[in-house]
Write a protein that holds these residues in place. Structure first.
Motif, mmCIF file in Angstrom:
data_model
loop_
_atom_site.group_PDB
_atom_site.id
_atom_site.type_symbol
_atom_site.label_atom_id
_atom_site.label_comp_id
_atom_site.label_asym_id
_atom_site.label_seq_id
_atom_site.Cartn_x
_atom_site.Cartn_y
_atom_site.Cartn_z
ATOM 1 N N GLU A 265 58.452 -6.369 -6.168
ATOM 2 C CA GLU A 265 58.001 -4.917 -5.923
ATOM 3 C C GLU A 265 58.218 -4.221 -7.637
ATOM 4 O O GLU A 265 57.185 -3.162 -7.931
ATOM 5 N N GLN A 266 59.216 -4.830 -8.263
ATOM 6 C CA GLN A 266 59.070 -4.317 -9.411
ATOM 7 C C GLN A 266 58.059 -4.760 -10.445
ATOM 8 O O GLN A 266 57.594 -4.144 -11.172
ATOM 9 N N ARG A 267 57.655 -6.110 -10.034
ATOM 10 C CA ARG A 267 56.489 -6.465 -10.922
ATOM 11 C C ARG A 267 55.100 -5.458 -10.658
ATOM 12 O O ARG A 267 54.307 -5.349 -11.465
ATOM 13 N N GLU A 268 55.176 -5.196 -9.482
ATOM 14 C CA GLU A 268 53.844 -3.974 -9.194
ATOM 15 C C GLU A 268 54.197 -2.826 -9.736
ATOM 16 O O GLU A 268 53.070 -2.247 -10.443
ATOM 17 N N ILE A 269 55.234 -2.144 -9.928
ATOM 18 C CA ILE A 269 55.585 -0.774 -10.295
ATOM 19 C C ILE A 269 55.199 -1.182 -11.962
ATOM 20 O O ILE A 269 54.912 -0.404 -12.683
#
Length: 283
Positions: A265-269
């Motif tokens: 999810e961090q990679r998305e953000i």
């Protein structure tokens, strides 16, 4: 981790070529006291390990004159995309948007309805006179950054999202939710907007700083927002140089607040959402 900065501002020292014309008639304090030009942003990006950034028009310096972000994008097309400020109420707003976002033009646009030099929240962004603009933005698939404050104009935002479900809207600074007053209440306020699939959130220091100060209570905000929107509708931006910290410090701030968020999810953000919002960013 791949990081894209979706919200930084640049201001040139060349007043003859790029004269100041701030929206509202007054420069913001940061634009006057700590401006950073395109070369400066590029140097700070290198220091922070950021390959690409979205140059968002410094409305409180240049108003509707997008020359500097466009020229800077043209000089470094591998590093920068340009988001400019436009007037959706002009009679030829639809045609102007088409021309402004054509080949070599803006990759997105920004509506500045409230801010440091525009203290009263405007409702004009959802006025009937703006409908041709929103219709064309929907047709073109252009991301529209909306600088506004939740509360004073939430009803107008919801009406707009309902009327134009294909318009891709990116809410600058998450609409300034009152995290410091109550992370849980602020999180609920933002989370309920997730029912509109065309709304995306831009996470900057304006929200990250109070979340960091909230410590363990930050989860009362982050958990419902992430659960409702999903990380694939949230994008990080530094807000440099309106933010006083250095770019590495702003990256660290975001990483610390999001430390408990799964890496996927961090990679998305930090990058994935940005690439979907702005297809011109290289993968």
């Amino acid at each position: 981790m791949d990081i894209i900065d979706t919200h930084c501002h640049i201001i040139s020292g060349d007043l003859a070529k790029y004269p100041r014309a701030p929206l509202g008639g007054k420069q913001s304090s940061w634009a006057a006291t700590r401006p950073v030009d395109a070369d400066g942003i590029a140097a700070r990006m290198a220091e922070a390990g950021i390959a690409q950034a979205v140059l968002v028009q410094a409305t409180t310096a240049y108003g509707y004159d997008n020359s500097y972000v466009l020229d800077s994008r043209a000089r470094r097309p591998d590093r920068f995309l340009a988001v400019g400020t436009v007037d959706p109420l002009r009679l030829d707003a639809a045609e102007h948007l088409t021309a402004a976002t054509g080949e070599g033009g803006l990759s997105g646009v920004r509506l500045f309805t409230s801010g440091s030099t525009v203290p009263t929240q405007g409702e004009w962004f959802a006025a009937p006179e703006s409908y041709p603009f929103w219709e064309r933005a929907s047709e073109l698939g252009v991301t529209v950054c909306l600088q506004m404050r939740l509360g004073p104009a939430t009803a107008q935002l919801v009406a707009l999202l309902d009327r134009f479900p294909a318009a891709r809207i990116l809410l600058d600074h998450l609409g300034y939710p009152a995290v410091a007053e109550s992370p849980a209440d602020a999180g609920a306020e933002v989370a309920k907007l997730a029912v509109h699939p065309n709304l995306h959130l831009k996470l900057t220091h304006r929200t990250l700083e109070p979340l960091h100060a909230a410590g363990k209570e930050a989860g009362a905000f982050l958990d419902p927002v992430l659960a409702s929107f999903g990380a694939n509708r949230i994008a990080w931006g530094s807000n440099l140089p309106a933010a006083e910290q250095s770019l590495p410090e702003l990256v660290t701030l975001a990483q610390e607040v999001l430390a408990e968020v799964p890496e996927s999810e961090q990679r998305e953000i930090f990058a994935g959402t940005a690439r979907r919002l702005y297809p011109g960013l290289s993968g």
